[in-house]
Motif scaffolding. Structure first.
Motif, mmCIF file in Angstrom:
data_model
loop_
_atom_site.group_PDB
_atom_site.id
_atom_site.type_symbol
_atom_site.label_atom_id
_atom_site.label_comp_id
_atom_site.label_asym_id
_atom_site.label_seq_id
_atom_site.Cartn_x
_atom_site.Cartn_y
_atom_site.Cartn_z
ATOM 1 N N LEU A 186 0.869 -1.179 0.000
ATOM 2 C CA LEU A 186 0.000 0.000 0.000
ATOM 3 C C LEU A 186 0.903 1.225 0.000
ATOM 4 N N ASN A 187 0.846 1.963 -1.127
ATOM 5 C CA ASN A 187 1.707 3.145 -1.305
ATOM 6 C C ASN A 187 3.175 2.774 -1.117
ATOM 7 N N GLY A 188 3.577 1.603 -1.657
ATOM 8 C CA GLY A 188 4.966 1.163 -1.618
ATOM 9 C C GLY A 188 5.365 0.480 -0.340
ATOM 10 N N GLU A 189 4.493 0.465 0.671
ATOM 11 C CA GLU A 189 4.839 -0.138 1.955
ATOM 12 C C GLU A 189 4.270 -1.549 2.013
ATOM 13 N N GLU A 190 5.111 -2.535 2.343
ATOM 14 C CA GLU A 190 4.663 -3.921 2.413
ATOM 15 C C GLU A 190 3.717 -4.102 3.579
ATOM 16 N N LEU A 191 2.610 -4.767 3.320
ATOM 17 C CA LEU A 191 1.638 -5.052 4.377
ATOM 18 C C LEU A 191 2.001 -6.381 5.017
ATOM 19 N N HIS A 243 -10.746 -1.373 5.027
ATOM 20 C CA HIS A 243 -11.991 -1.120 5.747
ATOM 21 C C HIS A 243 -12.260 0.384 5.907
ATOM 22 N N ALA A 244 -13.526 0.754 5.647
ATOM 23 C CA ALA A 244 -14.038 2.107 5.935
ATOM 24 C C ALA A 244 -13.064 3.195 5.468
ATOM 25 N N VAL A 245 -12.794 3.233 4.169
ATOM 26 C CA VAL A 245 -11.851 4.217 3.630
ATOM 27 C C VAL A 245 -12.426 5.629 3.764
ATOM 28 N N LYS A 246 -11.549 6.627 3.864
ATOM 29 C CA LYS A 246 -11.937 8.029 4.029
ATOM 30 C C LYS A 246 -11.478 8.831 2.810
ATOM 31 N N HIS A 247 -11.892 10.098 2.779
ATOM 32 C CA HIS A 247 -11.527 10.962 1.653
ATOM 33 C C HIS A 247 -10.009 11.087 1.527
ATOM 34 N N GLN A 248 -9.299 11.130 2.665
ATOM 35 C CA GLN A 248 -7.843 11.307 2.604
ATOM 36 C C GLN A 248 -7.135 10.091 2.020
ATOM 37 N N ASP A 249 -7.851 8.929 1.909
ATOM 38 C CA ASP A 249 -7.239 7.737 1.321
ATOM 39 C C ASP A 249 -7.342 7.722 -0.203
ATOM 40 N N SER A 250 -8.023 8.699 -0.771
ATOM 41 C CA SER A 250 -8.175 8.725 -2.225
ATOM 42 C C SER A 250 -6.819 8.904 -2.904
ATOM 43 N N GLY A 251 -6.572 8.122 -3.976
ATOM 44 C CA GLY A 251 -5.303 8.180 -4.701
ATOM 45 C C GLY A 251 -4.285 7.172 -4.225
ATOM 46 N N ALA A 252 -4.624 6.374 -3.191
ATOM 47 C CA ALA A 252 -3.673 5.370 -2.699
ATOM 48 C C ALA A 252 -3.408 4.330 -3.778
ATOM 49 N N LEU A 253 -2.150 3.797 -3.809
ATOM 50 C CA LEU A 253 -1.741 2.817 -4.803
ATOM 51 C C LEU A 253 -1.578 1.464 -4.114
ATOM 52 N N VAL A 254 -2.274 0.461 -4.624
ATOM 53 C CA VAL A 254 -2.225 -0.885 -4.065
ATOM 54 C C VAL A 254 -1.448 -1.765 -5.041
ATOM 55 N N GLY A 255 -0.484 -2.562 -4.516
ATOM 56 C CA GLY A 255 0.315 -3.438 -5.362
ATOM 57 C C GLY A 255 0.340 -4.858 -4.848
ATOM 58 N N PHE A 256 0.624 -5.819 -5.768
ATOM 59 C CA PHE A 256 0.753 -7.234 -5.409
ATOM 60 C C PHE A 256 1.961 -7.794 -6.138
#
Length: 612
Positions: A236-241, A271-284
């Motif tokens: 998520l945004n380059g950070e490994e989950l 879960h329960a995303v907010k306006h500030q989460d808009s534009g986040a990049l998800v990778g696999f």
């Protein structure tokens, strides 16, 4: 054994067929069977058949007097009754095929496993000793460590070596292998290769990640499908989950997430995303696969908080009706409709808005206000089914089942009282609604409802109902066709009494209200202390409290054209009565046996004519 020949010994007889077939012939499976028949005449054509079906010509041959049937390499399917026919003559043998027991092949030998290049394993072996006589193949199977199931990998015709790559397994894991020899005569025991190998299938992207658009406060779900079962890593945004726990947070107070893997599918749920989460990049990421997608947060649309489902409401006329629809946004516009038509405000219909709540008010509901109401806003609607009814009707009288008995030509009135003067009722007879006619009169007078039958007939009898709302009053009407007013007595009655005794003459009628006339010797009697006239329900009595000699005579109880006759004889005393037994003029006789039989049909309370 294949190729051996079994020839039939022949039997010589007289007739068109000189040498016949034996009764039975046993042949081993795989041998050739030859059947020979000799005929009297040369060059004749015979017919070979098995179990009634003609055999192919290619198996038959003839030369002069000899006829032959050749069955090469017989099998169990060739067994049966073989017949040679010539005209009306025939000869038959039972061909029996015996199976030959074959031994399965031996197992491979010198099976070894070598771990070759990365993500492959090399397996080698040598053919069984001795080698099988029939063609055979090798069957290679795999088993994931920890599982009990063996799955076939390859079928190999030549011995030697085979390299098993990671693409041959469905999912990453440690695998064991075994091999066996298979021929037409069975399968050898398995030989297990010593050790195990860790193999990882090469994954391909079947369905990749897609950009996700959700509304503020909703869950965002990213998913992808791979060609094989393999573990991967989410970013998520380059950070490994972290994947050591199924649920986690990027940082305290930040976005919560959950990772799932079901077979070939991988999912990441934010879960329960907010306006500030808009534009986040998800990778696999996993071996052979790299994919990513973006998250976009949209402004939350208006939706209905309540009611979630259609509401059905029932009201009584004059009730106050309030329909409430609550939206997710404050002071957001909404429109009310009734039966698909937009409503208009008036004194009889009021629309109000209070924050998230929209209300439609009917101050005094009427029956015509019934219908389907809709509160509509931006593609979503709340529905209300409203039913307005008149107050329920109650039957005041009668509360119990009423039974009415009448005779033909009488007037019958069925009465029902309801609690409202304007309440409608319906009359039914034997389940069918009654309609007013010359023979049936329906009356409404205030709260009273009546059904009148002016002149009843036997066919007017039946079960009647007065239906008012959900309540019913029940009436059973029985109409009797009366041919005679007088029920008792049916014949002349003779009464003997002693002076000063009490004498009662009784006449029973079919109706309690019928009026009678009593006469003595043709003259109407007059009531006095010495002669009483009594009336009780359907019974009429003439009572002489202290009978005198002059009371003797002919008494009649008359009604219309009918009468009941009583002959009263009064004597001085019992002694005089006994002394007059020899005088036929003074003797009192019940001359009609018919009268006595009639009396016995009535209960004691009816048999009151006589002396007391």
């Amino acid at each position: 054994m294949r190729g051996r020949v079994r020839t039939v010994a022949n039997v010589t007889v007289k007739g068109p067929i000189l040498k016949r077939l034996p009764r039975k012939l046993d042949v081993l499976e795989g041998e050739n069977a030859v059947l020979l028949v000799e005929t009297l005449e040369a060059g004749v054509e015979g017919r070979w058949s098995r179990d009634g079906e003609e055999l192919p010509v290619i198996c038959q041959s003839s030369s002069g007097h000899m006829h032959a049937l050749v069955l090469p390499g017989v099998t169990r399917e060739d067994a049966g009754e073989v017949t040679f026919s010539l005209g009306n003559s025939r000869t038959t043998t039972l061909l029996r095929v015996k199976c030959v027991k074959h031994s399965p092949p031996g197992p491979p030998v010198s099976a070894e496993m070598f771990k070759g290049h990365k993500n492959t394993v090399l397996l080698t072996w040598k053919p069984p000793d001795p080698a099988p006589e029939t063609p055979f193949i090798y069957r290679l199977e795999r088993q994931e460590v920890g599982s009990e199931d063996w799955i076939q990998c390859f079928s190999i015709e030549k011995a030697g070596a085979v390299e098993v790559p990671g693409d041959c397994v469905p999912s990453e894991g440690d695998y064991r292998f075994r091999i066996c020899t298979v021929s037409g005569h069975g399968r050898s025991p398995h030989v297990v290769f010593h050790g195990s190998a860790h193999l990882v299938p090469t994954a391909r992207l079947v369905a990749g990640l897609e950009d996700v658009q959700v509304y503020d406060g909703e869950d965002a779900v990213f998913s992808l499908d791979l060609s094989t079962i393999i573990q991967g890593t989410w970013f998520l945004n380059g950070e490994e989950l972290k994947s050591n726990e199924p649920e986690g947070q990027v940082e305290p107070g930040a976005l919560r997430y959950r990772m799932e893997q079901k077979g070939l599918q991988h999912r990441l749920i934010l879960h329960a995303v907010k306006h500030q989460d808009s534009g986040a990049l998800v990778g696999f990421s996993c071996p052979g696969v790299q994919d990513s997608a973006a998250l976009t947060i949209q402004e939350s649309p208006v939706h209905i908080l309540s009611p979630q489902d259609k509401v059905s409401l029932t009201f009584t006329t004059s009730d106050r009706v309030v329909l409430t629809c609550e939206l997710s946004r404050v002071d957001f516009p909404a429109t009310w409709y009734k039966d698909g038509q937009k409503v208009e405000e008036s004194e009889l219909l009021v629309v109000k808005i209070d924050g998230r709540k929209h209300r439609l008010i009917l101050p005094e509901a009427k029956v015509q206000d019934s219908g389907e109401f809709e509160c509509r806003t931006e593609g979503v609607s709340a529905f209300f089914g409203v039913t307005v009814q008149d107050p329920p009707v109650h039957i005041v009288e009668p509360r119990e089942h009423v039974f009415v008995h009448a005779i033909t030509s009488e007037c019958v009135m069925l009465a029902c009282e309801v609690d409202r003067e304007d309440a409608p009722v319906c009359w039914y007879k034997d389940g069918q609604e009654v309609e007013e006619s010359d023979f049936v009169v329906l009356e409404n007078e205030g709260p009273h409802r009546r059904l009148v039958l002016p002149a009843t007939q036997p066919s007017d009898g039946g079960e009647f109902q007065c239906v008012a709302g959900d309540e019913r009053a029940y009436f059973t009407v029985t109409i009797t066709d009366v041919s005679s007013w007088i029920v008792y007595p049916s014949g002349k009655v003779y009464v003997a009494a002693v002076r000063l005794e009490r004498v009662v003459l009784t006449c029973e009628l079919c109706r309690p209200w019928a009026e009678v006339r009593w006469t003595k010797d043709g003259e109407e009697v007059v009531e006095s202390p010495a002669l009483l006239l009594q009336k009780e329900d359907t019974v009429r009595r003439l009572v002489l409290p202290s009978v005198q000699l002059e009371d003797s005579g002919e008494y009649l109880c008359e009604i219309d054209d009918e009468s009941a006759s009583f002959t009263l004889t009064v004597t001085e005393s019992y002694q005089s009565q006994d002394s007059s037994n020899n005088n036929p003029e003074l003797c009192v006789l019940l001359k009609k046996p018919k009268t006595r039989r009639l009396w016995s049909r009535f209960p004691p309370w009816r048999r009151t004519a006589g002396t007391e």
